[in-house]
Structures are given as structure tokens and as C-alpha cells.
Design a protein around this motif. Structure first.
Motif, short mmCIF file in Angstrom:
data_model
loop_
_atom_site.label_atom_id
_atom_site.label_comp_id
_atom_site.label_asym_id
_atom_site.label_seq_id
_atom_site.Cartn_x
_atom_site.Cartn_y
_atom_site.Cartn_z
N HIS A 56 27.45 54.79 32.58
CA HIS A 56 27.02 55.41 33.85
C HIS A 56 28.29 56.15 34.60
O HIS A 56 28.21 56.60 35.89
CB HIS A 56 26.35 54.27 34.85
N GLN A 57 29.38 56.19 34.04
CA GLN A 57 30.73 56.79 34.31
C GLN A 57 30.86 56.50 35.76
O GLN A 57 31.37 57.21 36.67
CB GLN A 57 30.44 58.36 34.31
N LEU A 58 30.79 55.25 36.05
CA LEU A 58 31.28 54.71 37.44
C LEU A 58 32.88 54.82 37.48
O LEU A 58 33.69 54.46 36.49
CB LEU A 58 30.79 53.15 37.61
N GLN A 59 33.34 55.08 38.57
CA GLN A 59 34.84 55.28 38.84
C GLN A 59 35.08 54.23 39.58
O GLN A 59 34.46 54.09 40.68
CB GLN A 59 34.99 56.70 39.61
N VAL A 60 35.93 53.47 38.94
CA VAL A 60 36.22 51.88 40.12
C VAL A 60 37.81 51.72 39.95
O VAL A 60 38.46 52.05 38.90
CB VAL A 60 35.38 50.94 39.09
N ASP A 61 38.24 51.58 41.16
CA ASP A 61 39.87 51.21 41.33
C ASP A 61 39.94 49.74 41.11
O ASP A 61 40.87 49.03 40.86
CB ASP A 61 40.14 51.80 42.68
N PRO A 124 41.53 51.79 52.37
CA PRO A 124 40.36 52.62 52.60
C PRO A 124 39.99 53.72 51.69
O PRO A 124 41.02 54.06 50.98
CB PRO A 124 40.75 53.12 53.84
N GLY A 125 38.89 53.73 51.20
CA GLY A 125 38.42 54.71 50.13
C GLY A 125 38.42 54.33 48.84
O GLY A 125 37.99 54.98 48.05
N GLN A 126 39.02 53.00 48.38
CA GLN A 126 39.10 52.66 47.27
C GLN A 126 37.58 52.10 46.60
O GLN A 126 36.85 52.00 47.50
CB GLN A 126 39.83 51.42 46.90
N LYS A 127 37.49 52.58 45.42
CA LYS A 127 36.25 52.42 44.74
C LYS A 127 36.14 51.21 44.05
O LYS A 127 36.96 50.69 43.13
CB LYS A 127 35.89 53.56 43.50
N VAL A 128 35.06 50.29 44.56
CA VAL A 128 34.98 48.94 44.23
C VAL A 128 33.66 48.79 43.80
O VAL A 128 32.69 49.15 43.90
CB VAL A 128 35.26 47.90 45.53
N LEU A 129 33.64 47.65 42.56
CA LEU A 129 32.48 47.34 42.21
C LEU A 129 32.30 45.64 42.44
O LEU A 129 33.50 45.30 41.93
CB LEU A 129 32.35 47.56 40.54
N ILE A 130 31.30 45.23 42.88
CA ILE A 130 31.08 43.95 43.19
C ILE A 130 30.45 43.01 42.11
O ILE A 130 29.41 43.75 41.74
CB ILE A 130 30.38 43.60 44.61
N ILE A 131 31.22 42.15 41.67
CA ILE A 131 30.49 41.31 40.56
C ILE A 131 30.42 40.00 41.05
O ILE A 131 31.23 39.37 41.60
CB ILE A 131 31.65 41.49 39.22
N ASP A 132 29.11 39.26 40.33
CA ASP A 132 28.84 37.88 40.52
C ASP A 132 28.08 37.23 39.34
O ASP A 132 27.60 38.24 38.56
CB ASP A 132 28.28 37.88 41.98
N ASP A 133 27.83 36.04 39.49
CA ASP A 133 26.98 35.60 38.56
C ASP A 133 25.64 35.60 38.66
O ASP A 133 24.81 35.71 37.69
CB ASP A 133 27.64 33.92 37.96
N LEU A 134 25.15 35.53 39.91
CA LEU A 134 23.72 35.32 40.19
C LEU A 134 23.50 35.99 41.51
O LEU A 134 24.41 35.93 42.48
CB LEU A 134 23.70 33.72 40.67
N LEU A 135 22.43 36.69 41.52
CA LEU A 135 21.91 37.36 42.58
C LEU A 135 20.44 36.72 42.95
O LEU A 135 19.42 36.84 42.21
CB LEU A 135 21.52 38.91 42.29
N ALA A 136 20.68 35.98 44.23
CA ALA A 136 19.33 35.33 44.66
C ALA A 136 18.79 35.88 45.77
O ALA A 136 18.19 36.96 45.70
CB ALA A 136 19.69 33.78 44.86
N THR A 137 19.40 35.37 47.00
CA THR A 137 18.79 36.13 48.18
C THR A 137 19.57 37.31 48.63
O THR A 137 19.19 38.18 49.32
CB THR A 137 18.54 35.10 49.33
N GLY A 138 20.60 37.39 47.84
CA GLY A 138 21.57 38.65 48.17
C GLY A 138 22.73 38.33 49.43
O GLY A 138 23.40 39.08 49.61
N GLU A 139 22.45 37.10 49.99
CA GLU A 139 23.40 36.93 51.22
C GLU A 139 24.79 37.05 50.74
O GLU A 139 25.52 37.65 51.41
CB GLU A 139 23.20 35.56 51.74
N ARG A 140 25.14 36.58 49.56
CA ARG A 140 26.65 36.19 49.29
C ARG A 140 26.91 37.73 49.00
O ARG A 140 28.33 38.16 49.42
CB ARG A 140 26.80 35.22 47.97
N GLN A 141 26.50 38.65 47.93
CA GLN A 141 26.77 39.89 47.72
C GLN A 141 26.67 40.85 49.09
O GLN A 141 27.52 41.58 49.28
CB GLN A 141 25.99 40.53 46.79
N ILE A 156 31.64 51.52 47.65
CA ILE A 156 31.14 50.45 47.05
C ILE A 156 30.24 51.24 46.03
O ILE A 156 29.56 51.94 46.14
CB ILE A 156 30.29 49.60 47.78
N GLN A 157 30.67 51.18 44.44
CA GLN A 157 30.12 51.75 43.40
C GLN A 157 28.99 50.94 43.13
O GLN A 157 27.98 51.66 42.19
CB GLN A 157 31.14 51.78 42.51
#
Length: 185
Positions: A56-61, A124-141, A156-157
């Protein structure tokens, strides 16, 4: 090792166990411990995440792992960051990081928590990708995305998870961010 993406995904799926009524009655807990025990399954998870980012050619810092009451997202984040040649940042339970921090409170599917990040963890402006083991209600993410956007003004990418529990509609909470999940239940 399973060669193609479909074979890798099947390998990962075979290494997820279901435990009914854990940690409380009515919850079907999806256990990733067998993935961590199997070098082939852990490599498959990392491969699939890396393939997604590159295809997906994500640019990630930076890779950012969110953790509330546990830290399972931390187990995948550094592996992916190393593969991509980028940094890794922790979002931790309140009181676990030294130095100046910023925190956000949130609710879990069976409790509540507060997480924090070091003030200078993301520029500020850095490209980040959030990673986790589980997406349930989405509160943590969501707490992770709030910290990134509000405090650090990061770009956020998207969010990546091993398992998504679709019935809990966590992806809806994270819109407009893209969600990539390996397994959906």
C-alpha cells in the motif's frame, strides 16, 4: 514456512485459541500466545504486516504500539519497525513511562484505563502507524490516535491489528483511519 500470503494467514489463524468466559462470563477471549510460541507463526504475522505496508506504499516514520491493561501490541510493533527500518514508540499504562508525559483516559470492553506517551516521543508531522494485537471496541486504539493527533500532531497512516472482533464495531470508532486486520471474528 507457508510461502504465500494465504498460507501465512492460515498459519496465523491455526495459532489463535478461543477461551469462552474469560476474563469474565460472556466474553470469548482470542488468545495469541500460541502465535508467540511458534517462530513460524510470529514470522508470518510480521511478514503479513510488512507486505501490507509495502504493497500500500505507506510512508511510515514510526510504529506506535498501544497498550492499556496489557502490552500484547508491544510484541509485534518492534518486529515490524525493525523490518521497515523505522522507529518504535510506546503508549503505556499511566505511570509506566519516565519523564514528561501526556495521558488519555478510555473505556475497555470490560473496564477502564488511562494511557500515556512521552511528550517528545513523536515530532509534529511524523507519519505513524498504530499497531496492536486486537481491535475490539476500538477504545484503546482511539486513545492512541487521540494522543498522536492532539499532542504530537502526528500524521496517522492507519491502524494494524492481528485480530478484529467485528461485532464490537471498533473500526467504526476509528474512522476515518484505515484499519488492516489479519483475522476477523
Amino acid at each position: 514456512m507457508a510461502a504465500g500470503p494465504e498460507g501465512k494467514l492460515q498459519l496465523v489463524q491455526r495459532h489463535v485459541r478461543a477461551f469462552p468466559d474469560f476474563p469474565k462470563k460472556g466474553i470469548l477471549f482470542r488468545d495469541i500466545c500460541p502465535i508467540l510460541k511458534s517462530p513460524a507463526a510470529l514470522t508470518a504475522v510480521t511478514d503479513l504486516f510488512e507486505e501490507h505496508v509495502r504493497s500500500h506504499q505507506l510512508q511510515v516514520d514510526l510504529i506506535v504500539a498501544c497498550a492499556g491493561l496489557d502490552a500484547r501490541g508491544f510484541l509485534f510493533g518492534p518486529l515490524l519497525a525493525q523490518r521497515l527500518g523505522v522507529g518504535f514508540v510506546l503508549v503505556r499504562k499511566k505511570g509506566k513511562l519516565p519523564g514528561a508525559t501526556v495521558s488519555v483516559a478510555y473505556d475497555l470492553e470490560y473496564g477502564s484505563a488511562e494511557v500515556e506517551i512521552q511528550e517528545d516521543a513523536v515530532a509534529p508531522g511524523q507519519k505513524v502507524l498504530i499497531i496492536d494485537d486486537l481491535l475490539a471496541t476500538g477504545e484503546r486504539q482511539q486513545s492512541g490516535t487521540e494522543l498522536q493527533q492532539k499532542v504530537e500532531q502526528a500524521d496517522i497512516q492507519g491502524c494494524m491489528v492481528v485480530i478484529e472482533l467485528r461485532d464490537l464495531k471498533g473500526a467504526d470508532r476509528l474512522k476515518p483511519h484505515n484499519i488492516f486486520s489479519l483475522l476477523q471474528y
